[in-house]
Design an enzyme around this catalytic site. Sequence first.
Site, PDB file in Angstrom:
ATOM      1  N   TRP A  90       2.365  34.873  38.415  1.00  0.00           N
ATOM      2  CA  TRP A  90       2.440  33.538  37.826  1.00  0.00           C
ATOM      3  C   TRP A  90       1.419  32.562  38.396  1.00  0.00           C
ATOM      4  CZ3 TRP A  90       3.220  31.066  42.325  1.00  0.00           C
ATOM      5  CH2 TRP A  90       3.918  31.759  43.319  1.00  0.00           C
ATOM      6  N   ASN A  91       0.706  32.922  39.474  1.00  0.00           N
ATOM      7  CA  ASN A  91      -0.090  31.877  40.147  1.00  0.00           C
ATOM      8  C   ASN A  91      -1.373  31.520  39.389  1.00  0.00           C
ATOM      9  OD1 ASN A  91      -1.064  34.417  40.883  1.00  0.00           O
ATOM     10  ND2 ASN A  91      -1.799  33.717  42.870  1.00  0.00           N
TER      11      ASN A  91
ATOM     12  N   GLY B  45       0.380  40.971  43.108  1.00  0.00           N
ATOM     13  CA  GLY B  45       1.610  40.329  43.593  1.00  0.00           C
ATOM     14  C   GLY B  45       1.785  40.579  45.076  1.00  0.00           C
TER      15      GLY B  45
ATOM     16  N   CYS C  13      -3.909  34.041  46.531  1.00  0.00           N
ATOM     17  CA  CYS C  13      -3.938  35.161  47.486  1.00  0.00           C
ATOM     18  C   CYS C  13      -5.104  35.020  48.466  1.00  0.00           C
ATOM     19  CB  CYS C  13      -3.972  36.485  46.751  1.00  0.00           C
ATOM     20  SG  CYS C  13      -5.313  36.599  45.560  1.00  0.00           S
TER      21      CYS C  13
ATOM     22  N   GLU D 193      -3.643  44.533  43.902  1.00  0.00           N
ATOM     23  CA  GLU D 193      -4.156  43.260  44.456  1.00  0.00           C
ATOM     24  C   GLU D 193      -2.973  42.573  45.117  1.00  0.00           C
ATOM     25  OE1 GLU D 193      -7.109  42.384  44.484  1.00  0.00           O
ATOM     26  OE2 GLU D 193      -8.109  43.399  42.830  1.00  0.00           O
ATOM     27  N   LEU D 194      -2.874  42.660  46.441  1.00  0.00           N
ATOM     28  CA  LEU D 194      -1.650  42.217  47.108  1.00  0.00           C
ATOM     29  C   LEU D 194      -1.894  40.965  47.950  1.00  0.00           C
ATOM     30  CD1 LEU D 194      -0.387  45.807  47.970  1.00  0.00           C
ATOM     31  CD2 LEU D 194      -0.058  44.479  45.868  1.00  0.00           C
TER      32      LEU D 194
ATOM     33  N   LYS E 266       2.823  43.393  31.441  1.00  0.00           N
ATOM     34  CA  LYS E 266       3.995  42.558  31.721  1.00  0.00           C
ATOM     35  C   LYS E 266       3.539  41.449  32.645  1.00  0.00           C
ATOM     36  CE  LYS E 266       7.019  42.294  34.894  1.00  0.00           C
ATOM     37  NZ  LYS E 266       7.029  40.807  34.987  1.00  0.00           N
TER      38      LYS E 266
ATOM     39  N   GLU F 231       2.686  35.699  54.661  1.00  0.00           N
ATOM     40  CA  GLU F 231       1.829  34.870  53.803  1.00  0.00           C
ATOM     41  C   GLU F 231       2.624  33.634  53.348  1.00  0.00           C
ATOM     42  OE1 GLU F 231       0.837  36.711  50.048  1.00  0.00           O
ATOM     43  OE2 GLU F 231      -1.052  35.620  49.940  1.00  0.00           O
TER      44      GLU F 231
END
Length: 476
Positions: free
Chosen positions: A151-152, A228, A284, A250-251, A175, A381
Amino acid sequence: MTEYPSLHMIIDGEKVTAGSRRTFDVVNPATGESIGALPLADAADLDRALEVARRGFALWRKSTPQERASVLSGAARLMVERSEDLARIAAMEQGKPLAESRIEVMMNVGLFNFYAGECSRLYGRELVRPVGQRSTVRWEPVGPVAAFAPWNFPLANPGRKLGAPIAAGCSVIMKSAEETPASALGVLQCLLDAGLPKEVAQAVFGVPDEVSRHLLGSPIIRKLSFTGSTTVGKHLAKLAAENMQRTTMELGGHGPVLVFDDADIDKALETAVGGKFRNCGQVCVSPTRFIVKEDVFEKFRDGFIEGAKRQVIGSGLDDGVTMGPMANPRRPEAMDRLIADATDKGAVLDTGGTRVGNRGYFYAPTVLSEVPLDADIMTEEPFGPVALINAFSNEDDMIAEANRLPYGLAAYGWTSDVQRQRRLADEIESGMIGINSHMIGGADAPFGGVQWSGHGSEDGPEGVRACMVVKAVHEG
Ligand code: NAD
């Protein structure tokens, strides 16, 4: 005046509305009020989407590079035309200032145009063999992709998740986060309106764990792309292992920023303050741990406090606002918890540390200094508008602190010493590093991390290749 649109899924080109399905309440984070009801997929919807994706791949893998490029560049043109609506919808459902969501639109435009060109550059190679033999290495699309976007960056994340598979010749079931669905639907609609066959890209929403288990449990899906948290990423990577699906992850990150006494401190401050409070810190690659040479610590910390106090907080739709609300109620709760833990353990709260107003999810720009390493916020984080500023006496300790965590997404260094710039680039373990700059992305640059920040890249030629597999063909 842009109105928040009615919500649906897009399966086989059909706008699937709620009917008797479960729904999710989409909320404006500036007010906490509901703005839409999002239909959630049931098992039959997901099975249908999988079958369509299987057909979509059979069709799209045979498309020409020109056809794929035409869809991508056409969608980029439509996004420019629809820019203001897209930006306003993103600000309504995510909270960020309009100026930031307009940039997201342009990030997608740049990426789609770059990928349109990249479609014609998916070269293989010919091996050196005796006369009469021919051996080639060719790149082929990997197959149907299951893509999960958070959502960011409600527009840019879906742009990445859709653009790369489409350029590579794959089909994709996306999704996107249930909290920001209309932005994702807006991006997909541009692609469909630009001529993308309806079987090639679809959008479903649902209970995240149900959707990911269902899609990754199917042998139709050949690749997982996820953006996420590291926790969810590890869980999904395990699910993907069952069917040996390829992954791009991509964490999370915990961006270290090394500031040396020979740096242009004013420029570092201006850049870092802007970077920190962009999107309310929910980025991130946000600069988070400020690792400052002791000689310039006070100057840097005081300048940062001033910068924090200068932020104009309000609805992202209002003129002059530089920082909107956090995107959902989980974020201010996390901020309260992490800041209380840090101050209990001895950190100095220089400014902020409180919620703002009594509606929506606003949080004050916050600076903590002299933060002990055992504070949770030095490991977890924060994903919020908080800067952590600590003093160090030498370069070796500063680099050691930058490399202390298992994260390695983005890092930043501020120094005018050319030799030191090279040492930072060599020794800091991260997927991306900015030296005297926080501009670490671009359509042509690989974006991604190492260690617990994930693996694989989005953007750049690498982003398309991540949706492809190699085949060696040997002819006698
Ligand atoms: P979360 O960890 O539950 O969710 C993160 C994202 O993953 C969301 O988009 C969510 O819809 C999705 N998700 C969650 N469970 C899933 C599942 N089982 N299958 C598929 N998708 C799933 O929590 P959150 O509160 O949304 O975010 C918390 C943390 O996530 C943040 O603090 C941050 O560390 C991280 N995050 C990172 C990014 C990024 O850009 N790397 C983006 C958003 C959130």
